[in-house]
Design a protein around this motif. Structure first.
Motif, mmCIF file in Angstrom:
data_model
loop_
_atom_site.group_PDB
_atom_site.id
_atom_site.type_symbol
_atom_site.label_atom_id
_atom_site.label_comp_id
_atom_site.label_asym_id
_atom_site.label_seq_id
_atom_site.Cartn_x
_atom_site.Cartn_y
_atom_site.Cartn_z
ATOM 1 N N GLY A 208 0.837 -1.199 0.000
ATOM 2 C CA GLY A 208 0.000 0.000 0.000
ATOM 3 C C GLY A 208 0.866 1.241 0.000
ATOM 4 N N LEU A 209 0.441 2.250 -0.753
ATOM 5 C CA LEU A 209 1.212 3.491 -0.849
ATOM 6 C C LEU A 209 0.278 4.690 -0.721
ATOM 7 C CD1 LEU A 209 4.158 4.277 -3.200
ATOM 8 C CD2 LEU A 209 2.262 5.899 -3.078
ATOM 9 N N GLU A 210 0.644 5.619 0.158
ATOM 10 C CA GLU A 210 -0.120 6.843 0.367
ATOM 11 C C GLU A 210 0.711 8.047 -0.046
ATOM 12 O OE1 GLU A 210 -3.160 7.255 1.174
ATOM 13 O OE2 GLU A 210 -3.832 5.455 2.216
ATOM 14 N N ILE A 211 0.058 9.010 -0.698
ATOM 15 C CA ILE A 211 0.716 10.251 -1.111
ATOM 16 C C ILE A 211 0.117 11.395 -0.296
ATOM 17 C CG2 ILE A 211 1.251 11.793 -3.029
ATOM 18 C CD1 ILE A 211 0.625 9.360 -4.881
ATOM 19 N N PHE B 151 -4.007 13.492 8.859
ATOM 20 C CA PHE B 151 -4.129 12.430 7.862
ATOM 21 C C PHE B 151 -3.021 11.387 8.029
ATOM 22 C CE2 PHE B 151 -7.285 15.050 6.069
ATOM 23 C CZ PHE B 151 -7.986 14.307 5.130
ATOM 24 N N PHE B 152 -1.889 11.780 8.607
ATOM 25 C CA PHE B 152 -0.851 10.789 8.893
ATOM 26 C C PHE B 152 -1.352 9.743 9.889
ATOM 27 C CE2 PHE B 152 2.703 13.987 7.757
ATOM 28 C CZ PHE B 152 2.901 13.402 6.513
ATOM 29 N N ASP B 153 -2.111 10.187 10.890
ATOM 30 C CA ASP B 153 -2.672 9.239 11.859
ATOM 31 C C ASP B 153 -3.589 8.245 11.155
ATOM 32 O OD1 ASP B 153 -1.490 10.496 14.181
ATOM 33 O OD2 ASP B 153 -2.970 12.087 13.958
ATOM 34 N N LEU C 135 -1.358 5.763 9.024
ATOM 35 C CA LEU C 135 -0.628 4.797 9.838
ATOM 36 C C LEU C 135 -1.578 3.784 10.469
ATOM 37 C CD1 LEU C 135 1.954 7.172 11.571
ATOM 38 C CD2 LEU C 135 2.400 5.552 9.718
ATOM 39 N N ASN C 136 -2.700 4.259 10.968
ATOM 40 C CA ASN C 136 -3.672 3.339 11.562
ATOM 41 C C ASN C 136 -4.231 2.386 10.509
ATOM 42 O OD1 ASN C 136 -5.391 2.555 13.924
ATOM 43 N ND2 ASN C 136 -7.016 3.201 12.530
ATOM 44 N N ASN C 137 -4.444 2.898 9.308
ATOM 45 C CA ASN C 137 -4.950 2.056 8.226
ATOM 46 C C ASN C 137 -3.934 0.973 7.864
ATOM 47 O OD1 ASN C 137 -7.238 1.659 6.577
ATOM 48 N ND2 ASN C 137 -6.203 2.577 4.823
ATOM 49 N N PHE C 138 -2.663 1.352 7.748
ATOM 50 C CA PHE C 138 -1.620 0.365 7.477
ATOM 51 C C PHE C 138 -1.550 -0.675 8.599
ATOM 52 C CE2 PHE C 138 1.078 3.444 4.699
ATOM 53 C CZ PHE C 138 0.374 3.048 3.577
ATOM 54 N N ARG C 139 -1.643 -0.229 9.847
ATOM 55 C CA ARG C 139 -1.600 -1.155 10.984
ATOM 56 C C ARG C 139 -2.730 -2.176 10.895
ATOM 57 N NH1 ARG C 139 -4.625 -1.860 15.009
ATOM 58 N NH2 ARG C 139 -5.810 0.040 14.578
ATOM 59 N N LEU C 140 -3.943 -1.685 10.632
ATOM 60 C CA LEU C 140 -5.097 -2.574 10.575
ATOM 61 C C LEU C 140 -4.987 -3.551 9.406
ATOM 62 C CD1 LEU C 140 -7.924 -3.429 11.496
ATOM 63 C CD2 LEU C 140 -8.868 -1.572 10.095
ATOM 64 N N GLY D 183 6.823 6.593 17.005
ATOM 65 C CA GLY D 183 6.031 6.310 18.185
ATOM 66 C C GLY D 183 5.188 5.054 18.052
ATOM 67 N N GLY D 184 5.310 4.372 16.916
ATOM 68 C CA GLY D 184 4.596 3.116 16.721
ATOM 69 C C GLY D 184 3.193 3.270 16.188
ATOM 70 N N GLY D 185 2.913 4.394 15.527
ATOM 71 C CA GLY D 185 1.570 4.624 14.996
ATOM 72 C C GLY D 185 1.134 3.593 13.974
ATOM 73 N N GLY D 186 2.095 2.970 13.308
ATOM 74 C CA GLY D 186 1.774 1.934 12.324
ATOM 75 C C GLY D 186 1.766 0.532 12.899
ATOM 76 N N GLY D 187 1.928 0.418 14.215
ATOM 77 C CA GLY D 187 1.931 -0.907 14.843
ATOM 78 C C GLY D 187 3.061 -1.771 14.299
ATOM 79 N N GLY D 188 2.741 -3.016 13.965
ATOM 80 C CA GLY D 188 3.747 -3.937 13.458
ATOM 81 C C GLY D 188 3.990 -3.862 11.974
#
Length: 244
Positions: free
Chosen positions: A135-138, A146-148, A151-156, A206-211
């Motif tokens: 996945g790629l975000e611009i 929007f960064f939050d 990152l949350n979307n990538f984590r999920l 800070g780990g916003g993207g989780g793993g």
């Protein structure tokens, strides 16, 4: 710390007392950004989370090569900064257009949570560009929350085993000097509360993207072109608040 060792000499056994010095190992974080081609590293600011470059280069080499090609082809022009944008600026559109021509597509995933016999929708936000579990975000010029979301979307999506790695393309924070040189209207348009690397890094580290492994590229002044193309007036309905 000390220890005792012995050595036999003839019929005698001689004891030696040794002082053992502790060995300290310093382990820094492992990174794989050395896999970024040198010409890309010279033109972009590069950061990664959880060895994202290694994941891309080894598990998804085809998609990685297409991302590298898009980065090599990318430039942004003075005339484009001065021209108003609509939902998506021409700068962001050019980058994802390059990938779209190669089979990448905007993607929204239908996800649900099931507890016993009860189900409810748990929708994710769409991803700007998606192909082969990448996945790629611009985020050229959005509001920094929007960064939050990204990152949350990538984590999920990573936790759901939909993507293996995420990529974010944004602008380096030092570009603000260029925007200020183009006048107050432009400087205000690209304000401190919009998407740029200094806003992304604390969230990423800070780990916003989780793993989820995440690779971030910052667009630098090395990609800026002072073109002499006449500035076209913004089309009716365009705004200086670019969405991306």
């Amino acid at each position: 710390m000390s220890g005792v060792v012995g050595q036999q000499k003839g019929s005698c056994y001689v004891l030696f007392r040794l002082r053992l010095l502790p060995i300290r190992f310093r382990m820094g974080p492992m990174v794989t950004t050395h896999l970024v081609p040198a010409d890309i590293a010279a033109r972009y600011e590069v950061h990664e989370w959880r060895n994202a470059t290694g994941v891309l280069a080894t598990a998804h080499p085809h998609e990685w090569n297409e991302i590298v090609a898009a980065l090599r082809a990318f430039q942004f022009f003075r005339s484009e900064i001065l021209k108003g944008g609509g939902r998506k600026s021409v700068i962001a559109s050019r980058f994802d257009g390059f990938l779209t021509e190669r089979g990448w597509a905007e993607k929204k995933f239908a996800t649900r949570i099931r507890v016993d016999q009860e189900e409810r929708d748990s929708p994710t936000h769409k991803v700007d560009c998606f192909k082969g579990r990448v996945g790629l975000e611009i985020e050229w010029n959005n509001k920094d929350p929007f960064f939050d979301r990204d990152l949350n979307n990538f984590r999920l999506l990573f936790d759901l085993r939909v993507i293996d790695v995420g990529v974010i393309l944004t602008r380096s924070s030092h570009l603000q000097a260029i925007f200020r040189s183009l006048g107050k209207k432009v400087a205000d348009k690209y304000g401190a509360s919009t998407t740029h690397m200094d806003k992304l890094l604390p969230r990423l580290e800070g780990g916003g993207g989780g793993g989820c492994p995440i690779l971030a590229f910052g667009i630098t002044q090395n990609l800026y072109v002072e073109d002499a193309i006449p500035i076209e007036p913004a089309e009716q309905g365009d705004s200086y608040d670019d969405a991306e």
